[in-house]
Design an enzyme around this catalytic site. Structure first.
Site, PDB file in Angstrom:
ATOM      1  N   CYS A  96      -2.231   3.798  11.061  1.00  0.00           N
ATOM      2  CA  CYS A  96      -2.128   5.034  11.844  1.00  0.00           C
ATOM      3  C   CYS A  96      -3.442   5.221  12.595  1.00  0.00           C
ATOM      4  O   CYS A  96      -3.992   6.316  12.655  1.00  0.00           O
ATOM      5  CB  CYS A  96      -1.787   6.234  10.970  1.00  0.00           C
ATOM      6  SG  CYS A  96      -2.895   6.497   9.567  1.00  0.00           S
ATOM      7  N   GLY A 129       4.591   6.931  -1.175  1.00  0.00           N
ATOM      8  CA  GLY A 129       5.936   6.380  -1.105  1.00  0.00           C
ATOM      9  C   GLY A 129       6.744   6.692   0.124  1.00  0.00           C
ATOM     10  O   GLY A 129       7.945   6.405   0.158  1.00  0.00           O
ATOM     11  N   GLY A 130       6.132   7.242   1.167  1.00  0.00           N
ATOM     12  CA  GLY A 130       6.887   7.620   2.348  1.00  0.00           C
ATOM     13  C   GLY A 130       7.674   6.488   2.977  1.00  0.00           C
ATOM     14  O   GLY A 130       8.868   6.629   3.277  1.00  0.00           O
ATOM     15  N   CYS A 168       0.867  -1.189   0.000  1.00  0.00           N
ATOM     16  CA  CYS A 168       0.000   0.000   0.000  1.00  0.00           C
ATOM     17  C   CYS A 168       0.896   1.228   0.000  1.00  0.00           C
ATOM     18  O   CYS A 168       0.880   2.033   0.938  1.00  0.00           O
ATOM     19  CB  CYS A 168      -0.916   0.016   1.215  1.00  0.00           C
ATOM     20  SG  CYS A 168      -1.881  -1.485   1.459  1.00  0.00           S
ATOM     21  N   ALA A 169       1.683   1.392  -1.050  1.00  0.00           N
ATOM     22  CA  ALA A 169       2.768   2.369  -1.037  1.00  0.00           C
ATOM     23  C   ALA A 169       2.290   3.812  -1.042  1.00  0.00           C
ATOM     24  O   ALA A 169       2.979   4.693  -0.523  1.00  0.00           O
ATOM     25  CB  ALA A 169       3.697   2.120  -2.231  1.00  0.00           C
TER      26      ALA A 169
END
Length: 430
Positions: free
Chosen positions: A361, A242-243, A238-239
């Protein structure tokens, strides 16, 4: 614009948000476009007032005895800004662009109303429908957790070790007075400026040249807990922007391969520029392509699969205080289904002995420990790595104290760790 006019503008924007469910940033931007006379400092001051009112919406409304935009703003001036009734009355003169003068009832409530006896969700400023879930996660400390999530978040950046060290990044940002983050060995915390806003990082040469990347300390720790090693094959399922792929590329020193995938190709759009800026050369972006299975060649090959799962985002409320009031029970149900699907999909890409790292999160047990329990019950050959062991493998032994009391993974949060709220669970395939 005067401070009183800022308050009037904030009330106007709060009224717009009450009428239409939309991100606060969009409403603030639209207000600025239609009020060109407002300068950048004015817009920043107004945004600060709006976000403070949203942080304290429930407690402010309780103090004032009603939920109108004006009442919420007045209550927030007391609850979030610490202004006295007299100071608030001075802002509400009714002259020029100032709000109308305070009524006797408003004066009395600002002077005498308290939160004593208020429900936990009011004292903690979170939606009432989440009260039972916060109680399940935090018990008697639910209101305290909510208050921590209603505070302003710091601006954290991660030193990109492909180009720099934390010490070098600190030198490059010395004029911003950074401090090392307490838990992440790669993080720097930048002090807030006026109205709680961080510095304009996009204009900093250290950012433009890829020496630092904005990333909350909790997100940095979640990536470090993956313990990605040089030479490994890694799938970021689940990029998004891209963090975490960027952070993993640094851990792997550009050796091995990271496959960055997201089932919504639009979310991948920012990743290309970020990879180039960071100098990350071992990331291969796998965007969806019609009905083709673009990950078929990875089955049974990966040492690590990361699920940075879509979730309610309850852990990010410090940065997005409006999101908690836009969140609806239906959104939670949708996220739970997406998480289950990802946990069902991910194992097929792992080799024997590989690691599956599940991250959200969110602070809700439904999305975290309960999901892992259901996964382990239905999947054979997987076990949850104890929190202390996962922290040790990442060389972050201090994080063992954040072991979840509910059986699986680690819990980070504003109250306990001073970070955004994150849940991280490392699972190992037999």
């Amino acid at each position: 614009m005067t401070p009183a006019a800022h308050v009037s503008a904030a009330i106007e924007i709060l009224a717009e948000l009450a009428a239409r469910r939309r991100p606060a940033a969009d409403a603030i931007k639209d207000w600025g476009l239609s009020h060109r006379f407002a300068g950048s400092k004015d817009r920043a001051a107004i945004a600060g007032l709006v976000f403070d009112a949203l942080r304290k919406r429930a407690s402010a409304a309780h103090v004032m005895g009603e939920e109108s935009p004006r009442a919420i703003m007045l209550g927030a001036l007391r609850e979030a800004r610490g202004l006295t009734g007299e100071a608030i009355a001075a802002l509400c003169s009714g002259e020029g662009h100032a709000p109308a003068p305070l009524s006797e009832g408003e004066r009395e409530r600002l002077a005498c109303a308290t939160l004593d006896g208020a429900p936990a969700h009011v004292r903690g400023d979170y939606p009432e429908w989440l009260a039972e879930r916060f109680a399940a996660a935090f018990g008697a400390a639910a209101a305290e957790e909510g208050r921590a999530l209603a505070a302003r978040a710091p601006l954290d950046v991660r030193a990109n070790i492909l180009k720099s060290s934390r010490e070098e990044a600190m030198r490059r940002l010395a004029h911003l007075h950074p401090e090392p983050t307490p838990l992440s060995p790669l993080g720097l915390r930048l002090p807030a400026g006026p109205h709680g806003r961080g510095p304009a990082l996009a204009a900093e040469p250290a950012f433009v040249k890829g020496h630092v990347e904005p990333q909350d300390e909790g997100s940095q720790l979640a990536a470090l807990l993956c313990a990605a090693a040089p030479g490994e094959q890694v799938l970021d399922l689940c990029a998004g922007g891209g963090g975490k792929s960027l952070a993993l590329a640094g851990q792997m020193h550009n050796r091995g391969q990271i496959y960055a995938f997201d089932d919504d190709g639009r979310r991948l759009t920012p990743i290309y520029a970020r990879l180039e800026r960071a100098g990350a050369r071992n990331v291969q972006v796998r965007a969806p392509r019609g009905g083709a299975d673009v990950l078929a060649d990875l089955e049974g090959r990966c040492d690590l699969v990361l699920i940075d799962a879509p979730c309610t985002g309850t852990g990010t409320w410090r940065r997005h205080p409006d999101a908690k009031w836009r969140l609806a029970p239906g959104a939670l149900a949708a996220r739970l289904e997406e998480q289950r699907a990802l946990l069902e999909k991910a194992p097929r890409y792992l080799r024997s002995g590989g690691r599956l790292v599940y991250v959200t999160c969110s602070l809700l047990r439904d999305e975290n420990e309960d999901q892992i329990a259901a996964f382990l019950e239905g999947a054979s050959g997987f076990s949850a790595v104890p929190a202390a062991e996962a922290a040790g493998e990442a060389q972050l032994t201090e994080l063992a104290r954040f072991a979840s009391p509910f059986g699986f993974g680690l819990r980070l949060g504003a109250r306990a760790s001073g970070t955004d709220g994150f849940f991280v669970c490392v699972l190992r395939k037999a």
